[in-house]
Every structure is written in structure tokens, then in C-alpha cells.
Scaffold this motif. Structure first.
Motif, PDB file in Angstrom:
ATOM      1  N   UNK A   1      -0.153  -3.534 -20.417  1.00 42.66           N
ATOM      2  CA  UNK A   1      -1.286  -2.759 -20.019  1.00 42.66           C
ATOM      3  C   UNK A   1      -1.162  -2.431 -18.518  1.00 42.66           C
ATOM      4  N   UNK A   2      -1.199  -3.446 -17.658  1.00 47.88           N
ATOM      5  CA  UNK A   2      -0.987  -3.212 -16.286  1.00 47.88           C
ATOM      6  C   UNK A   2       0.434  -2.678 -15.614  1.00 47.88           C
ATOM      7  N   UNK A   3       1.395  -2.971 -16.258  1.00 49.77           N
ATOM      8  CA  UNK A   3       2.722  -2.660 -15.980  1.00 49.77           C
ATOM      9  C   UNK A   3       2.945  -1.121 -16.428  1.00 49.77           C
ATOM     10  N   UNK A   4       2.425  -0.678 -17.411  1.00 43.62           N
ATOM     11  CA  UNK A   4       2.220   0.599 -17.780  1.00 43.62           C
ATOM     12  C   UNK A   4       1.270   1.670 -16.875  1.00 43.62           C
ATOM     13  N   UNK A   5       0.230   1.003 -16.242  1.00 42.35           N
ATOM     14  CA  UNK A   5      -0.539   1.788 -15.518  1.00 42.35           C
ATOM     15  C   UNK A   5       0.239   1.897 -14.011  1.00 42.35           C
ATOM     16  N   UNK A   6       0.720   0.739 -13.659  1.00 44.66           N
ATOM     17  CA  UNK A   6       1.697   0.762 -12.363  1.00 44.66           C
ATOM     18  C   UNK A   6       2.556   2.171 -12.372  1.00 44.66           C
ATOM     19  N   UNK A   7       3.419   2.027 -13.558  1.00 47.68           N
ATOM     20  CA  UNK A   7       4.304   3.110 -13.783  1.00 47.68           C
ATOM     21  C   UNK A   7       3.582   4.582 -13.539  1.00 47.68           C
ATOM     22  N   UNK A   8       2.288   4.407 -14.381  1.00 48.76           N
ATOM     23  CA  UNK A   8       1.723   5.979 -14.265  1.00 48.76           C
ATOM     24  C   UNK A   8       1.464   6.377 -12.719  1.00 48.76           C
ATOM     25  N   UNK A   9       0.812   5.238 -11.914  1.00 48.35           N
ATOM     26  CA  UNK A   9       0.546   5.571 -10.618  1.00 48.35           C
ATOM     27  C   UNK A   9       1.723   5.745  -9.800  1.00 48.35           C
ATOM     28  N   UNK A  10       2.881   5.233 -10.030  1.00 47.61           N
ATOM     29  CA  UNK A  10       4.031   5.514  -9.227  1.00 47.61           C
ATOM     30  C   UNK A  10       4.606   6.804  -9.506  1.00 47.61           C
TER      31      UNK A  10
END
Length: 300
Positions: free
Chosen positions: A168-177
Motif C-alpha cells: 500500500x505505502x509503496x504504491x502511494x509513494x509512487x503516486x506522489x513521486x
């Protein structure tokens, strides 16, 4: 044998859809989603579901079949319609060709070793090191690009990044990046926010770490906490403490608003698209749940 199992599972998946039009309660996910919709004045007007076998394991007791069910809900709220999607991971057990058990994996409540070991001390780490180790990189957060990325990869995995069991957090980090947030702090895993060369910071991949990093960061990616989910915009972040014990387990990104102006979110682990923000229909939900609402701010 595989074709027989596939046929049996497809029959089970069809039962899920038919139960949305009856008083049966054999599919807790759909029933919980119906209840969650009712609490906000919405209703499910149509459901479709598609099953796919992802693995099998033979044992002395029979056959374990691992499969996914991709649900699509057409939800009406006031005069608006929204399509919510969710992919549920399940395990079915067969004995001599007869289905004897069928259950969902509670993957939303899994906790990574990193999250358990880091704990609350992550607050002090970021407060102490942000000014020393991070270099200011001005950026304007592109919410549209962040949401476009969230939509593209909500039920898939970008091969440019490592995939985690609890993603979940890896995916959110990708979105933010994707929205322009610059990586900072390489290569100390307890500093900054980054993923590079098959290595990553805790804040990139661990829900509890991101919860502390967002409001504690002084440069690059940073966010301001707000008190109400209605204050969030597409591209903002919600953090979830399912047990209410102070350690956060899950992270989502806002991708739309419903008819009442409340967030709809995308997420990984239980891959979800346009899901209502409160997660009251999650198997991980408890009455003690706590949320943190963060709006991403530009670094200028």
C-alpha cells in the motif's frame, strides 16, 4: 481437474453477484459494502464479479485453490453515479471436488518487520535529520499526474519499482513521486523518502513511517495535517491505524470526491479504486480505528 475447479469457482463468484439482489449473507464483503453505502445515503445498483485462479496446492485433505475476485460496484448517491472496484484475494478448499471452505486473506492488517522494528521512534529520527541530510529541491505538486498514475496502476504493478507483499505505502509513494515529489535522503533507510537500486527508505514503504514523515519533513515531499476528510483534494493522503494502538497500518490516495464532497481513494494490498475513504467494509476495520488526513503542500 483445473477446469473443474475453475467452473466451481465461477459458480461461487456468480453467487456473490446474485446475493446483492437477495437477503442472503454468504458474502460478507458485499454485505459490508452495502451497509457502508447506506450510511452515507448511497446504494449499490449493480454488481459484477470475475474470478481468476492464481495458484493451487495439493495436500492430504484435498486441494487449496488461491484465487482473486474482481468486484465492480455501480453506486448511486443523490443524482451521481460512481464505479468502485476492488480485487479480493481468497482461498478455497476442495475435498473430492466439493467446496468445503472459502475465505478471504486479511492482508490489509499484515504488518511488515520494518514497521514493527521502527515503531514510534521514527518521529525523532526525522526531526533530527531533516535539515542536516536533505537538500532543498523546490517543486509544485501536480495532483493530476499523481491521480493519473494512481488510476493507471491501481490493479497492476509498475515494473520500474519493487513490489511488496504489503504494497500500500509503496504504491502511494509512487503516486506522489509521479506528481513531482522529489526523492530525498538516499541512502540511509531511516532518513528522507526514496527508492533506488533495490533499496528504499522506511518512509517510502512502511505505513507507520510515512504517517510520521509527511508532517515532519521540512523539504521535498511534505504535508499538512487537516482535521476533516472533506478538506482533502485529489492527490492527498489518508493514513489508517486499524487497531487504534498508535501504529499505522495502511495508506491510501484520494482520487475523487463523492456527491457529499467526501474522499474516494485508491489503494494497493487489497487493490481498490474509488473506494469510500472510511474503510468500514474492510476486514481490517475495528471500532477503534484512527485516521490521519494529510494534504500535500508545495516546496518553494
Amino acid at each position: 481437474m483445473r477446469e473443474q475447479l475453475q467452473n466451481l469457482l465461477q459458480q461461487r463468484v456468480r453467487q456473490y453477484v446474485s446475493q446483492t439482489r437477495s437477503e442472503l449473507h454468504d458474502c460478507p464483503l458485499i454485505e459490508k459494502t452495502k451497509e457502508s453505502c447506506a450510511r452515507r445515503g448511497a446504494e449499490i445498483v449493480r454488481t459484477t464479479a470475475e474470478g481468476k485462479i492464481t495458484g493451487e496446492k495439493e495436500n492430504n485433505e484435498g486441494t487449496e485453490v488461491f484465487y482473486t475476485v474482481h468486484f465492480k460496484y455501480l453506486i448511486k448517491q443523490k443524482h451521481e453515479f460512481i464505479i468502485e472496484e476492488r480485487v479480493e484475494e481468497r482461498k478455497a478448499e476442495f475435498y473430492k471436488g466439493v467446496l468445503v471452505d472459502d475465505e478471504e486473506f486479511d492482508i490489509e492488517i499484515l504488518r511488515t518487520p520494518e514497521a514493527e522494528s521502527l515503531g514510534e521512534r521514527v518521529t525523532d529520527i526525522f526531526e533530527r535529520t531533516a535539515d542536516e541530510s536533505e537538500q532543498r529541491t523546490s517543486f509544485q505538486y501536480d495532483r493530476l499526474k499523481a491521480v493519473q498514475y494512481a488510476e493507471r496502476w491501481w490493479n497492476d504493478y509498475n515494473p520500474a519499482y519493487k513490489k511488496f507483499e504489503v504494497d500500500c505505502t509503496n504504491y502511494i509513494s509512487q503516486c506522489l513521486h509521479a506528481g513531482g515529489a522529489p526523492m530525498q535522503g538516499y541512502s540511509d533507510r531511516a532518513k528522507g523518502w526514496w527508492m533506488r537500486n533495490n533499496n528504499w527508505s522506511y518512509s517510502w514503504s512502511v505505513a507507520n513511517s510515512m504517517r510520521w514523515y509527511l508532517p515532519g519533513s521540512n523539504v521535498g515531499l511534505k504535508a499538512k495535517e487537516v482535521s476533516n476528510p472533506s478538506q482533502l483534494s485529489p492527490g492527498d493522503v489518508i493514513c489508517y491505524d486499524f487497531q487504534g494502538d498508535g501504529r499505522f497500518d495502511h495508506t491510501t490516495i484520494v482520487t475523487a470526491k463523492d456527491a457529499d464532497g467526501m474522499p474516494l481513494v485508491n489503494a494497493h494490498t487489497t487493490n481498490s479504486r474509488k473506494r469510500y475513504w472510511a474503510y468500514e467494509d474492510s476486514t481490517a476495520y475495528t471500532p477503534d480505528i484512527k485516521y490521519k488526513f494529510f494534504t500535500v503542500v508545495d516546496d518553494q
